[in-house]
Each structure stands twice: as structure tokens, then as C-alpha cells.
Design a protein around this motif. Structure first.
Motif, mmCIF file in Angstrom:
data_model
loop_
_atom_site.group_PDB
_atom_site.id
_atom_site.type_symbol
_atom_site.label_atom_id
_atom_site.label_comp_id
_atom_site.label_asym_id
_atom_site.label_seq_id
_atom_site.Cartn_x
_atom_site.Cartn_y
_atom_site.Cartn_z
ATOM 1 N N PRO A 121 -2.642 34.514 30.921
ATOM 2 C CA PRO A 121 -3.213 34.881 29.612
ATOM 3 C C PRO A 121 -4.715 34.650 29.523
ATOM 4 O O PRO A 121 -5.409 35.383 28.822
ATOM 5 C CB PRO A 121 -2.452 33.973 28.634
ATOM 6 N N SER A 122 -5.218 33.650 30.230
ATOM 7 C CA SER A 122 -6.638 33.328 30.090
ATOM 8 C C SER A 122 -7.554 34.362 30.724
ATOM 9 O O SER A 122 -8.771 34.324 30.503
ATOM 10 C CB SER A 122 -6.922 31.956 30.716
ATOM 11 N N LEU A 123 -7.006 35.302 31.534
ATOM 12 C CA LEU A 123 -7.858 36.342 32.105
ATOM 13 C C LEU A 123 -8.505 37.180 31.007
ATOM 14 O O LEU A 123 -9.689 37.526 31.082
ATOM 15 C CB LEU A 123 -7.033 37.247 33.024
ATOM 16 N N PHE A 124 -7.731 37.521 29.988
ATOM 17 C CA PHE A 124 -8.213 38.408 28.929
ATOM 18 C C PHE A 124 -8.503 37.662 27.633
ATOM 19 O O PHE A 124 -8.861 38.297 26.638
ATOM 20 C CB PHE A 124 -7.180 39.503 28.671
ATOM 21 N N ALA A 125 -8.334 36.344 27.625
ATOM 22 C CA ALA A 125 -8.552 35.584 26.386
ATOM 23 C C ALA A 125 -9.967 35.721 25.842
ATOM 24 O O ALA A 125 -10.144 35.875 24.626
ATOM 25 C CB ALA A 125 -8.189 34.121 26.616
ATOM 26 N N THR B 47 -6.113 31.899 21.482
ATOM 27 C CA THR B 47 -6.431 30.506 21.786
ATOM 28 C C THR B 47 -6.866 29.804 20.504
ATOM 29 O O THR B 47 -7.015 30.426 19.442
ATOM 30 C CB THR B 47 -7.547 30.423 22.839
ATOM 31 N N ASP B 48 -7.075 28.500 20.600
ATOM 32 C CA ASP B 48 -7.494 27.739 19.419
ATOM 33 C C ASP B 48 -8.829 28.220 18.881
ATOM 34 O O ASP B 48 -9.089 28.145 17.674
ATOM 35 C CB ASP B 48 -7.579 26.247 19.776
ATOM 36 N N SER B 49 -9.691 28.713 19.762
ATOM 37 C CA SER B 49 -11.008 29.169 19.316
ATOM 38 C C SER B 49 -10.998 30.579 18.745
ATOM 39 O O SER B 49 -11.857 30.931 17.940
ATOM 40 C CB SER B 49 -11.994 29.109 20.488
ATOM 41 N N SER B 50 -10.027 31.398 19.155
ATOM 42 C CA SER B 50 -10.004 32.798 18.709
ATOM 43 C C SER B 50 -8.952 33.076 17.657
ATOM 44 O O SER B 50 -8.926 34.183 17.105
ATOM 45 C CB SER B 50 -9.774 33.721 19.911
ATOM 46 N N ILE B 51 -8.073 32.122 17.369
ATOM 47 C CA ILE B 51 -6.956 32.413 16.476
ATOM 48 C C ILE B 51 -7.410 32.697 15.053
ATOM 49 O O ILE B 51 -6.792 33.495 14.344
ATOM 50 C CB ILE B 51 -5.941 31.247 16.497
ATOM 51 N N SER B 52 -8.505 32.086 14.635
ATOM 52 C CA SER B 52 -8.975 32.340 13.266
ATOM 53 C C SER B 52 -9.401 33.793 13.092
ATOM 54 O O SER B 52 -9.072 34.443 12.087
ATOM 55 C CB SER B 52 -10.135 31.402 12.930
ATOM 56 N N SER B 53 -10.121 34.338 14.084
ATOM 57 C CA SER B 53 -10.527 35.745 14.016
ATOM 58 C C SER B 53 -9.322 36.669 14.113
ATOM 59 O O SER B 53 -9.246 37.693 13.424
ATOM 60 C CB SER B 53 -11.514 36.059 15.140
ATOM 61 N N LYS C 31 4.029 30.012 17.259
ATOM 62 C CA LYS C 31 4.888 29.314 18.207
ATOM 63 C C LYS C 31 4.119 28.858 19.438
ATOM 64 O O LYS C 31 4.386 27.792 20.000
ATOM 65 C CB LYS C 31 6.041 30.232 18.617
ATOM 66 N N ARG C 32 3.141 29.652 19.879
ATOM 67 C CA ARG C 32 2.367 29.304 21.069
ATOM 68 C C ARG C 32 1.338 28.223 20.796
ATOM 69 O O ARG C 32 1.085 27.372 21.658
ATOM 70 C CB ARG C 32 1.655 30.551 21.617
ATOM 71 N N LEU C 33 0.719 28.263 19.624
ATOM 72 C CA LEU C 33 -0.374 27.337 19.320
ATOM 73 C C LEU C 33 0.107 26.298 18.314
ATOM 74 O O LEU C 33 0.423 26.632 17.173
ATOM 75 C CB LEU C 33 -1.575 28.105 18.767
ATOM 76 N N PRO C 34 0.174 25.051 18.683
ATOM 77 C CA PRO C 34 0.728 24.033 17.763
ATOM 78 C C PRO C 34 -0.194 23.665 16.611
ATOM 79 O O PRO C 34 0.216 22.924 15.723
ATOM 80 C CB PRO C 34 0.934 22.830 18.698
ATOM 81 N N THR C 35 -1.425 24.171 16.604
ATOM 82 C CA THR C 35 -2.377 23.756 15.564
ATOM 83 C C THR C 35 -2.356 24.641 14.335
ATOM 84 O O THR C 35 -2.999 24.304 13.334
ATOM 85 C CB THR C 35 -3.803 23.754 16.145
#
Length: 820
Positions: free
Chosen positions: A417-421, A450-456, A485-489
Motif C-alpha cells: 500500500p505504501s507504494l501509492f500512499a 494513512t494517518d497523514s492523508s486520512i483527513s483529506s 477498520k485499517r486506521l485505529p485513530t
């Protein structure tokens, strides 16, 4: 210009005349555009002047007649009655007439095989024509006549044209080989494969591309032909035509895997070499060393089990793969160290990666996917990121192939997943995207969040939920649940929004619009269920809110899901167990008015509540459950009735009054029944595994990856190191063939056939330059027994058919019968 109302008419009659003039001008302009073209040939399909034109002395009139015939064929008319007159013109000296005759013969050769055989002699003569176009047309026609009787002659023609000095003729020879192979000539199979090897050694990129297509359809596993020309094929790969590049890339990849195996430093084998490559494993994710030395915060992570499953899927065949897909432990087996190689010591792998790397920026989408597949499978782990930007550029620039590219990107993103994150904005939805593209982009965003992109991403999702396409809005709600489900925050933030959406949609939902607004409501409830499964104990109040919203929710699927949640977590916490009596009473009260799927969940939930009930409320719950079971036995749905009978029999030990058993057998039966009930209704949910649902992976760029099943013609990668080549035996066989060929050349010399040209000598001497064993190949080609095929003994019938005299006599008989 006065009208009936006494006013002036604003559209006098002269304007109607101008209108008709404009229509006439448009027709005239259409006629002018047809000037200089052959469009007029389609105007008169019943033209009777074709036969006299075919017998004309002027080549232009013959050409006109043949064009009319081909126009009739294009319109669907059947014109085989002109076959004798067309065959006579095969001896014409006009190249244009010859070409049209060949096209006609190709169309009717299988329907009129006896007449087509009469023109074989002219085809063989044209193979020696000084014009390379004529030689190519003759070869195409001979190969297109699918008759076993002329297969040896066609094979001899292909063998001759494979050594022709003209590139176009050699390319036609490569294209003719699959047609001969389709005739299933088992005795000539080695000769056909040898011709494929000769054409693969050609110096022309056009010929090599056609030879790669022939190799793929004739002998895709004969890697000896590739080994002799491997470096040359890699060097010529960038110059091959685009569609030939696709086949050649796949052939080279299959050869490297079969010859050397997979690369130990690649992503496919990273899970099997954790101790040696410096990886660490934590929480099911394996984290690699930092890809960019200047950015120590960005670390590549991938799902070890999924990567192992992908690598196994690429190697295994469809049948074996599908049989293993239900195996619970898909990553248990590892590749043998003998089946792997290291890129530091393998020049073949280095050359393959170097020659396919520039093709990542090709104009052809399929070439980009094929090159990306090679880098994905064989490149070292730190170089896999090179495929990201070309794929994203292809996603933005190619509208036609956007869906296909997304299907392949999804596989890469599932494994890593981090390739295109960092590039999540490239997957935001466009209003012009098709629904399938939107669905794949939503899945991509839920995978790479990711935690940094989830807000957008969540802000984008808020806009998508308001989309008029409610099916797309429902998919967006499902994507929100996957992100939570993927991000616990973020579950708390998502839960608040989903609960608000449930309250909003519960008033808009209607039983008559299940596919519209109701779909959003159902997905919202299912997303809440997904979040609850992550930590049920901390979401007890959320379950209570869902139960209180049952009165306002009218959609059967949503109500059934909420009732299922109540049954699963009926013993959770301290509040829900005290509400079981109230919950059961409400379910019993609403049972009659529910849909069938909701009634089934009410029955299941009643059984679960009875099993997990406390002693204080047990008697009340028994009476309620008995009432629900009685209602179920009288229901109009046979599914509900069957479920009721099953539960009534299963719960008989719980519903019976607790009295001391009179016999030990009765007590033992009750204990067994109680054990079964506890096992069926009292067990905990198993953790969700995505591999159980999404475990169908095929080679990148293949049709099978789009349709998610093995499409016809799909071939997985060969077994690693399955091609074992013995150098000594090969050198010995080459020496033996060279000695036999030299003896044959010195012992006897045969004259050229009638109709051969000076190109025969040039073709035998015009061999391609190559390294290593190419000189041996050239010598063998000069003495190739295929050249002697045209001199095989033929029967008297075939000799008579090939004679020009037979053709003339046959045409004379037809003319006489026509005059009668």
C-alpha cells in the motif's frame, strides 16, 4: 406576403426554395467528397458488367471488376461463381491485379479447394518474383489456404521466404507460421519450430516482433530458441513494434524465470528471506529499509502473507491455484533456494530489467503494463517504486485504458500500500469517470489511506456521499468503514458521521427504493458493524443507539443487520444484558410485520439471547422465545418455517422445564444438545481475513486479472529453474548437424525449381549477424532440410493438378459448358 391574419408572412416561399437548394448542395458536396475514391463501387451491388470486365484485355478494367467483387464481398454478397475467371487473372503482370486476385482467393479457397489448387503453380512462381510485395502476397495466400494437401508446399514456401532479403517478406513468413501450426501437422512440428528460431535471430525489429507472436502461439515453452538469441532479443526489444513488444516481454520474462528462477532481492521473495535481507516483521506487516535515503520517515511496508500469495499465484497454474485458494495457510510453503537467483551475479536478469525500464514510458498502455509486470516480479525491492509514476501518468492520460490500469494498480496496492500512499490525490474521483472506475478508486483510497492523508480523504468522501448517484454514495460509505477498520485513530470520528448518516437516511429510506437511498443506509449500518468488530467493548453505547433507531429504520436489510449485531453482542458489557428482555419483547412485537430476511435474524437473535440470558430473566425470555417460535411456524415463508423448526428442536433443552431427569440417557441427551447450542450460538466471531475473499491474482496486464478468472489462453509463469540446459550436449548436437550439413552440400547439389529467382542465392547468403553460436545457426540454415521439402515425391494426381495444362483444359471446359 400577407398571411390569413392580415400581417406579413416572415417566411415567404423563396426561403423554401433556398432550403431545398441547401439540401441539394449538401448532396452535391457528398458526391464531391467521393471523387477520387472507390466509394462508388458500393452503389450498384447487382452490377452485371463484372464478368466481361474480368475477361478484358486491359488491366484497368480487370482491376475495376475485382474491386467490385471485393465490394460485394464486403457487403455480404456471395460471389463464388466468378472463381474461374478470377483464377485466370492470377498470371497477370499487374501488381494491383495480383493483389486483388489474392484477396479473392483467400476468401474462397476453403469453399473451392479443388479450383484453388490449380493456382498453386502460379503462387510458387510468384515466390521468385523480383518484387518483394508480390512474393509476400503469394506467401500470404498459400498460407491462408487451409488445406492439408498443400501444407508441405506452404511450409517449403515459408522456409524459403524466412531467408528472403526483404524484411516485409520475412515478416509475412513469421505471420504464416501460426497458420501452418493450426493445421496440426505433427510430422512438421520440429521444422516449424526451427523456422521460428531462425526468424527470432533476425536483425529486423519488425520480423522479430512477428516471430515473437509465432513463438507464443506455436512453442511457448521451447526456451532453447530463446537462449540462443536472448541478449540480441533484449537489445532489439525497444525497437520492436508496440504489440510485438508485449509478447516479447512476456516471452523473455518466462525464459528468465524458467532458466534462473525468481530474484532473491525482489518483492516476490522478500517474505522468504527475512533473516538475510534485514527485514523485521511486526503485526503482520513486513517493513523494508528506507527506500529514499534522504527521507527517513517514509518506510515501505507490505503485507507479507498477501505478497507470498501473489508470488505463488503467478507461478501456479489455474487449476492448482484454485485448489489451493481455500487452503487456510497460504504462505506456509517457501521457495527452494535452488529455485532463486541473485541479481548481483545474474547478467540475464540485469539485461531484462535494463531493456524493459525505458518501456515504462511507452505510448502504448499495454506495453507499460507488461514492463511494469517485469519490474514488479523481478526487480529488487528498492527499485519496485519505479513503476509508480509511469502507471499514474498512464492513469491520467489514457481514458480508454483507465479501468484496466486501475485493476492492475489495485493488485500492487494490496500487496504494497505504501507504494501509492503519497499519491492519494491521483485517485480522487472525477465527475466524468465511469462507475466501475469510481468504485476502483474508492477501493484504492481505502487501501492507501494513512494517518497523514486520512483527513483529506474523508473530506473527499463527504462530497461523494452527496453525489446524485446513490450507488456510488453507498460505495463511499463502505470505503469509510474500511478506512476506519485499517486506521485505529479515526473510528470515533467516522462513527459520529455514520450514526448521523443513519439518522438522516432512516427518514429518507423507503422499501420501494432499496437500490437508491436504502443502499446508503444499509452500507452505513454495515460500516458501523465493521468498526464495532474492531473493539466491541468500547462501542456498547453505539449498539444501544442502533437498537433505538429501529423504529425509524424501514429498510429490511438495515434492520436485519442491526438485529444481527444485537444477537452477536447480547452478552457484551453491563447495559445490554439488562436490556435483553426489552429487546426480545420488541422483536416479538414486530415479527409479524417484518420481511423474511428480518424474521430470520429475529429467530437467530432470540436463540442467542436465550442461550446467553441470566437466571433472573430466563423464565420471561423463555415465554417470549416460545411465542416467537410459534409465530415462525405459522409464517407464509417456508424458509422461516424451516428455520423455526430447526431452532425449536435445537433449543428444546433450553425451553424445557428444569426437572430432575428420570433416566441417565435423557440427561446425557440434554447435555449433548446444550453443548451443540453453545457451539452454534455462543461462539465468538473469528477475526476477519481479507485473503479469504480477495485471493485471485493473475499476471499483470493479462485479461485474467481483469475478469478475475483464468481466461482462455492464460499461462502462468513456468516453474522456477524448470528449464535445465546442458551445454555439452547442445554443442555436440550443433557440431553433428554442422558436419551432416557440410556432407550433404559437398555430396550433391540440386538445381533450382522452375520460377525461382536470383533471390534464392541472396537469401541463403544473407544471414543475420549474431554472437556466440550464430555462425553455427547460419550454416545449419543453409543446409536446412526444409529447403528440400519442395522436392518431395508427389503423386501423379498432384502433379497433374499443378500443371499449367490442366488449368487451361479446365478453363476451356468451363467456357464450353457456359456457352451451352
Amino acid at each position: 406576403f400577407l398571411n390569413s391574419g392580415g400581417g406579413f408572412d416572415r417566411k415567404p416561399q423563396m426561403f423554401n426554395q433556398f432550403g431545398s437548394t441547401a439540401e441539394t448542395l449538401s448532396k452535391a458536396s457528398a458526391v464531391v467528397l467521393r471523387i477520387g475514391t472507390d466509394a462508388h463501387l458500393y452503389d450498384d451491388p447487382e452490377d452485371v458488367s463484372i464478368a466481361p470486365l474480368l475477361d478484358s484485355k486491359f488491366e484497368s478494367e480487370k482491376c475495376e471488376a475485382l474491386k467490385r467483387l471485393l465490394a460485394l464481398i464486403a457487403q455480404g454478397f456471395d460471389v463464388p461463381n466468378f472463381f474461374p475467371q478470377v483464377v485466370k487473372n492470377v498470371a497477370s503482370q499487374s501488381p494491383e491485379v495480383k493483389k486483388l486476385v489474392y484477396l479473392y482467393l483467400l476468401h474462397y479457397a476453403e469453399k473451392r479447394p479443388n479450383e484453388a489448387l490449380l493456382s498453386i503453380n502460379y503462387f510458387q512462381k510468384d515466390l521468385g518474383d523480383p518484387n518483394p510485395l508480390v512474393r509476400a502476397w503469394a506467401l500470404r495466400t498459400m498460407a491462408g489456404i487451409r488445406l492439408h494437401v498443400i501444407a508441405p508446399l506452404a511450409l517449403a514456401a515459408v522456409s524459403k521466404c524466412a531467408r528472403d532479403p526483404a524484411v516485409y517478406v520475412r515478416r509475412c513468413a513469421a505471420n504464416a507460421l501460426p497458420k501452418l501450426h493450426d493445421l496440426r501437422l505433427e510430422e512438421h512440428a520440429p521444422a516449424i519450430e526451427e523456422l521460428v528460431g531462425i526468424l527470432l535471430n533476425d536483425h529486423s525489429p519488425g520480423v522479430v516482433g512477428a516471430a515473437a507472436a509465432a513463438f507464443t502461439s506455436i512453442c511457448p515453452n521451447n526456451f532453447k530458441l530463446i537462449r540462443k538469441n536472448y541478449k540480441k532479443l533484449c537489445q532489439i526489444l525497444p525497437d520492436v513494434e508496440e504489440w510485438g513488444q508485449i509478447l516479447l516481454i512476456g516471452t523473455l520474462l518466462r525464459y528468465v524465470v524458467a532458466r534462473h528462477g525468481l530474484v532473491r532481492e525482489s518483492l516476490m521473495l522478500s517474505i522468504h528471506g527475512l533473516a538475510n535481507n534485514g527485514f523485521c516483521e511486526k503485526d503482520g506487516l513486513v517493513r523494508d529499509l528506507t527506500l529514499d535515503s534522504g527521507d527517513s520517515d517514509k518506510r515501505d511496508s507490505f503485507d507479507a502473507n498477501l505478497v507470498s500469495l501473489v508470488s505463488k499465484s503467478y507461478i501456479e497454474g489455474p487449476d492448482e491455484y484454485l485448489s489451493r485458494s481455500n487452503c487456510p495457510d497460504t504462505a506456509s510453503s517457501a521457495f527452494d533456494s535452488k529455485e532463486t537467483t541473485s541479481i548481483a551475479h545474474n547478467e540475464d536478469v540485469k539485461i531484462l530489467l535494463q531493456c524493459t525500464s525505458p518501456l515504462l514510458w511507452s505510448n502504448n498502455s499495454a506495453v507499460v503494463l507488461a514492463a511494469a509486470g517485469v519490474q514488479w516480479i523481478m526487480a529488487p525491492l528498492e527499485d519496485v517504486k519505479k513503476i509508480v509514476k509511469p502507471l499514474l501518468f498512464l492513469l491520467r492520460s489514457s481514458t480508454a485504458s483507465k479501468y484496466v490500469v486501475l485493476c492492475n494498480i489495485l493488485v500492487f496496492a494490496k500487496a504494497v500500500p505504501s507504494l501509492f500512499a503519497p499519491h492519494f490525490e491521483d485517485f480522487f474521483i472525477c465527475s466524468s469517470d465511469a462507475y466501475q472506475v469510481k468504485a476502483h478508486k474508492l477501493e484504492m483510497l481505502s487501501l492507501i489511506a494513512t494517518d497523514s492523508s486520512i483527513s483529506s480523504i474523508l473530506r473527499e468522501f463527504e462530497n461523494y456521499i452527496k453525489d446524485p448517484d446513490r450507488r456510488f454514495a453507498a460505495d463511499t460509505v463502505a470505503a469509510i468503514g474500511l478506512c476506519a477498520k485499517r486506521l485505529p485513530t479515526i473510528p470515533t470520528t467516522c462513527l459520529d458521521g455514520l450514526l448521523a448518516l443513519v439518522r438522516q437516511e432512516s427518514f429518507a429510506g423507503d422499501l420501494a427504493s432499496v437500490d437508491e437511498e436504502a443502499g446508503v443506509l444499509v452500507q452505513a449500518v454495515m460500516s458501523i458493524q465493521t468498526i464495532i468488530e474492531r473493539d466491541p467493548l468500547s462501542h456498547e453505547k453505539v449498539i444501544i443507539q442502533l437498537f433505538r433507531s429501529l423504529d425509524s429504520i424501514k429498510v429490511a436489510a438495515a434492520r436485519a443487520t442491526i438485529i444481527w449485531i444485537l444477537g452477536v453482542y447480547c452478552s457484551l458489557g453491563h447495559i445490554i444484558p439488562r436490556m435483553l428482555t426489552t429487546i426480545t419483547k420488541y422483536l416479538a412485537w414486530s415479527f409479524k410485520s417484518e420481511a423474511s430476511e428480518t424474521k430470520l435474524q429475529i429467530l437467530n437473535t432470540s436463540a442467542k439471547v436465550l442461550v446467553n440470558a441470566e437466571v433472573d430473566d430466563l423464565q420471561m425470555l423463555k415465554r417470549i422465545v416460545v411465542y416467537v417460535l410459534e409465530l415462525g411456524e405459522c409464517d407464509i415463508s417456508y424458509d422461516v418455517r424451516d428455520r423455526t423448526r430447526f431452532l425449536k428442536k435445537l433449543l428444546s433443552c433450553k425451553l424445557a422445564c428444569h426437572e430432575p431427569p428420570e433416566e441417565e440417557t435423557v440427561a446425557s441427551q440434554e447435555n449433548i444438545a446444550a453443548h451443540v447450542v453453545e457451539h452454534v450460538f455462543g461462539r465468538k466471531l473469528k477475526p476477519f481475513s481479507p485473503l479469504a475473499l480477495h485471493n485471485r491474482f493473475y499476471l499483470p496486464g493479462s485479461l485474467s486479472q481483469i475478469v478475475l478468472h483464468a481466461a482462455p489462453g492464460y499461462e502462468p509463469l513456468p516453474k522456477p529453474c524448470s528449464f535445465v540446459f546442458e551445454e555439452d550436449s547442445d554443442q555436440l548436437s550443433d557440431y553433428d548437424r554442422h558436419r551432416e550439413a557440410t556432407a550433404d552440400l559437398n555430396g550433391s547439389e540440386t538445381g533450382d525449381e522452375d520460377g525461382s529467382s536470383e533471390y534464392d542465392t541472396e537469401s541463403s547468403n544473407g544471414s543475420d549477424l549474431s554472437s556466440d553460436g550464430d555462425e553455427k545457426t547460419t550454416t545449419n540454415d543453409a543446409a536446412d532440410p526444409l529447403i528440400q521439402i519442395s522436392e518431395i515425391a508427389v503423386s501423379s494426381d498432384q502433379e497433374e493438378v499443378r500443371s499449367k495444362k490442366a488449368l487451361d483444359l479446365w478453363l476451356d471446359d468451363l467456357e464450353k459448358s457456359g456457352s451451352r
